[in-house]
Motif scaffolding. Structure first.
Motif, short mmCIF file in Angstrom:
data_model
loop_
_atom_site.label_atom_id
_atom_site.label_comp_id
_atom_site.label_asym_id
_atom_site.label_seq_id
_atom_site.Cartn_x
_atom_site.Cartn_y
_atom_site.Cartn_z
N ILE A 1 31.99 -21.68 -51.79
CA ILE A 1 32.94 -20.58 -51.52
C ILE A 1 32.27 -19.49 -50.70
O ILE A 1 32.84 -18.98 -49.73
CB ILE A 1 33.49 -20.02 -52.85
CG1 ILE A 1 34.48 -21.00 -53.48
CG2 ILE A 1 34.17 -18.66 -52.63
CD1 ILE A 1 34.89 -20.65 -54.90
N SER B 1 38.62 -21.82 -55.67
CA SER B 1 38.02 -23.04 -55.11
C SER B 1 39.09 -24.01 -54.64
O SER B 1 38.91 -24.69 -53.61
CB SER B 1 37.10 -23.70 -56.14
OG SER B 1 37.81 -24.07 -57.31
N LEU C 1 38.55 -24.63 -50.93
CA LEU C 1 37.80 -25.87 -50.79
C LEU C 1 38.65 -27.12 -51.00
O LEU C 1 38.21 -28.23 -50.67
CB LEU C 1 36.62 -25.90 -51.79
CG LEU C 1 35.69 -24.68 -51.80
CD1 LEU C 1 34.67 -24.82 -52.91
CD2 LEU C 1 35.00 -24.53 -50.45
N LEU D 1 30.37 -25.00 -56.53
CA LEU D 1 31.62 -24.43 -56.03
C LEU D 1 31.40 -23.01 -55.54
O LEU D 1 31.91 -22.63 -54.47
CB LEU D 1 32.69 -24.45 -57.13
CG LEU D 1 33.24 -25.82 -57.54
CD1 LEU D 1 34.17 -25.68 -58.73
CD2 LEU D 1 33.97 -26.49 -56.37
#
Length: 790
Positions: free
Chosen positions: A347, A302, A306, A343
């Protein structure tokens, strides 16, 4: 019952069962009108046997009601006529195969399960058109399915995550998807706070939590369940909780419980099946799509994709904090639980994993959660084509397992170079199959061809028929589809097609494949050797040096510094020269149409090829090069060196990146090396010194030559035992540790000072001394405080 309307859909799950009326095949299919269960009743199972064994077969089939034998215009790979053996129940066929095997009589293709047989013989992969049949609620019976290659589904999805105690006791269940944000928490609440942005329901018992989870799935009915370690952890804990309370974990679309199956080879690894619903683990999906990370924890992935991570990121503090929140702040625990779901959802969206898996299913014919499966995908494409060419497939193990040559790797010329081009053959092994008509049936057919003009020479004395070659045609069609996908900028489809094409040679070289034959796969790999050697000659004929080559790539030193523009001009000239040579050579010598295509891959302004450590020999599959990225910034590409390996510390990796950049750009580096060593000794880089290595076996299986990660793991579990916590490394896992003056110690219980000299001698010096001799320097001289006196 009503007559079904024609509709398009995507196959989610497939099952079969034997009934008194024959084998029943069940497909759950996602359609625009919702999920539909398709039942195909009274299906007959088929396998094949040589006609010469008809008397024995007739005697055996008489014991199975409804079993019949029919003559067919098919042959086996020994050129024997075969007959079809048809059974009303698939288990009859399996029992028949076992009886015949005991008598030394082969029964071909008995291992193809009814759903796979039904789909492959109709050239259906995943997207289908449902025609006809009778409707009863959401069930369609005895319809017809045909392929609908252009259909793409809109699949509903939920992200699931759980939180537990260190002992695996369930605390909470979070669900994010289908327009819902829901957490079920074991009660009572710790305060009167209520979340405004999600639904939090407190449950009086873990049994109630399972019941509420079952009810959620009945109400919101997602097609996919996604998560992180979803099957091996979350669903296993939920199943254990359900079993303890004697409640079914009924997540199947028809209310049936989750089905479990152990992996045949990986101990402790499970598969989960649900009628009409698919569980997809994010780690497995990323690996299938060839994503690469230092490790596949949710935190690492993550952060990489992200730019943010979990609410509690420290591994060894996580359980204590989760326990504290459960005791004191359950609302905070619920937010943490739900954040993990979010998350995972993000993803999947960022990496386009569902899109990739849908395209992959449509390409391979495998169920969307079937990771790996290259052999099954090959069979799905090849068997129906082979049947139409008049052959049935051999059984696995028909040819004894023997070795064969792998990919060609040239000896490298170690050194530090200016201006190196890399030229790369586009899907080399797939293009060899296309060009030289390499095919299992073609090899068998060539043995009976009387006209030399009708065959193509392979390697090691084998030949391939020009008249029957199904695999080259399959590869060609996949190749054209990939070219179209790239033009349409459909990256998930392009990637799925590339992976399938490139798997074919490996499949033919696997002893678990029906078509395993060392002579067959050698005709691919040895032809690759020949192609790479000839390519080297062609490059050298143009006046350039080849300093390395690996399977399908060749590294060309231009001899002097070039601008990016002039290097690209040379690359285009070499590409045209090589491709034209193959066009003419293959047409003239073998009367073949060339599908080999070399292309320009990358230009390295500076390039480093190291030696094998401790020798003067050039290494293989290890190098570094300076490139200019699309935004005009300089970037170093590392392959196989310390920076590219997760078993080296971040200390060494950052040192290597900075040192190599200075040397590649001819910038001063000596003060950098000295200051880096000084700062290491002063403790300024302590956070970079963590080793992270994997225990691949049980911790008690290491008896001799115990590596440092095992010693660290044993110390950690000794502490866990003292504090009455579960043993963390009993069955293996990843260990994070530091080298101290007392040896390796796990990061969660470091008691001794860090051994800085260990890191200098075993992490920094090997990195530096790989490249410094090429600039007439050495690590020892640079850091020797006495050197300046002489």
């Amino acid at each position: 019952m009503n007559r079904a309307q024609s509709s398009s859909g995507f196959i989610l799950t497939r099952h079969w069962r034997d009934t008194h009326h024959g084998t029943e095949i069940e497909f759950w299919i996602a359609t625009d009108r919702g999920a539909r269960r398709v039942k195909l009743t009274s299906q007959t199972s088929v396998a094949f046997a040589p006609v010469e064994f008809e008397p024995q077969l007739a005697s055996l089939t008489a014991r199975f009601p409804g079993a019949v034998i029919r003559s067919l215009k098919l042959k086996d790979f020994q050129q024997r006529d075969v007959m079809g053996v048809y059974c009303e129940q698939y288990r009859q066929l399996m029992a028949l195969e076992k009886n015949l095997k005991n008598q030394g009589i082969p029964l071909y293709e008995a291992d193809i399960r009814p759903p796979e047989r039904y789909l492959m013989e109709r050239f259906i992969t995943a997207s289908v058109e449902i025609e006809g049949g009778s409707v009863d609620g959401t069930t369609i019976a005895d319809c017809r399915l045909r392929t609908a290659p252009g259909h793409r589904p809109a699949l509903s999805m939920v992200s699931l995550d759980i939180e537990t105690s260190a002992h695996g006791d369930l605390y909470s269940i979070a669900l994010e998807g289908c327009g819902q944000r829901q957490v079920y928490m074991l009660g009572p609440p710790t305060d009167d706070a209520h979340p405004a942005d999600f639904d939090l329901e407190y449950c009086s018992s873990r049994a109630q939590m399972i019941k509420r989870l079952n009810a959620w799935f009945r109400e919101f009915d997602p097609d996919l369940i996604i998560g992180w370690s979803l099957i091996q952890f979350d669903l296993r804990v939920l199943q254990a909780t359900a079993d303890k309370h004697k409640i079914p974990l009924a997540l199947g679309r028809d209310g049936t419980p989750v089905g479990w199956r152990k992996h045949g080879r990986k101990d402790g690894y499970f598969f989960a099946s649900m009628a009409g619903r698919i569980a997809i683990d994010g780690i497995e999906a990323l690996k299938a799509a060839l994503w690469s990370f230092p490790r596949f924890s949710l935190e690492v992935v993550s952060q990489a994709l992200l730019g943010e991570g979990k609410d509690i990121s420290s591994t060894h503090d996580r359980m204590e904090e989760i326990d504290r929140r459960f005791r004191e702040d359950k609302l905070a625990l619920a937010r943490y639980n739900l954040k993990d779901c979010e998350l995972v959802t993000r993803i999947f969206a960022k990496a386009k994993l569902v899109e990739f898996l849908v395209e992959r299913a449509n390409v391979t014919g495998l169920q969307i959660d079937h990771f790996g499966g290259s052999i099954a995908a090959f069979n799905h494409h090849y068997l129906p084509r082979m049947h139409r060419d008049g052959y049935v497939a051999p059984n696995v193990g028909q040819i004894p397992e023997t070795s064969y040559p792998g990919g060609f790797v040239m000896d490298s010329r170690p050194g530090l170079y200016d201006s190196v081009l890399v030229l790369d053959y586009k899907s080399l092994y797939a293009s060899i199959i296309r060009t030289f008509l390499i095919d299992p049936v073609a090899m068998v057919e060539a043995e009976i061809e009387l006209d030399n003009a009708a065959v193509v020479p392979g390697m090691n004395g084998v030949f391939f028929s020009r008249n029957k070659s199904g695999l080259p045609d399959i590869v060609t069609q996949l190749w054209k589809r990939r070219d179209a996908a790239k033009q349409q900028k459909n990256e998930p489809l392009s990637q799925a097609l590339k992976l399938l094409m490139n798997s074919f040679c490996g499949v033919l070289g696997s002893p678990d494949c029906k078509f395993f034959n060392p002579l067959l796969v050698s005709s691919v790999t040895l032809r690759g050797h020949e192609i790479m050697q000839r390519t080297r000659e062609l490059v050298e004929n143009e006046g350039y040096d080849v300093i390395y080559g690996d399977t399908d790539s060749i590294f060309v030193w231009l001899g002097q510094k070039h601008t990016d523009e002039s290097a690209r001009h040379v690359a285009n000239h070499l590409v045209a020269t090589i491709n034209q040579w193959w066009d003419k050579h293959l047409a003239k010598k073998l009367k073949l149409k060339n599908a080999l295509e070399i292309e320009f891959d990358v230009y390295y302004q500076r390039f480093f090829m190291p030696t094998i450590r401790g020798t003067d020999l050039g290494s293989k599959k290890r190098y570094a090069g300076l490139v200019q990225s699309a935004d005009g910034k300089d970037k170093i590409v590392f392959r196989g060196l310390e920076t590219a390996r997760s078993d080296w510390t971040q200390l060494a990796q950052e040192f290597q990146r900075d040192l190599y950049m200075r040397i590649f750009k001819a910038e001063p580096y000596r003060d950098f090396v000295r200051s880096y060593v000084r700062d290491t000794r002063q403790g300024k880089f302590d956070e970079l010194m963590v080793y992270r290595k994997r225990l691949r076996h049980r911790i008690d299986s290491y008896q001799r030559n115990v590596p440092p990660q095992v010693r660290a793991a044993r110390l950690a579990d000794e502490l866990n035992a003292k504090e009455q916590r579960p043993l963390q490394y009993l069955n293996g896992g990843w260990v994070s540790y530091l080298m101290t003056r007392r040896g390796p110690e796990p990061v969660e219980c470091v008691s001794a000072p860090i051994d800085y000299e260990h890191y200098i001698n075993h992490q920094l010096q090997p990195v530096a001394d790989a490249i410094l001799p090429l600039v007439n320097d050495s690590f020892g001289e640079l850091i020797d405080e006495q050197a300046s006196l002489f």
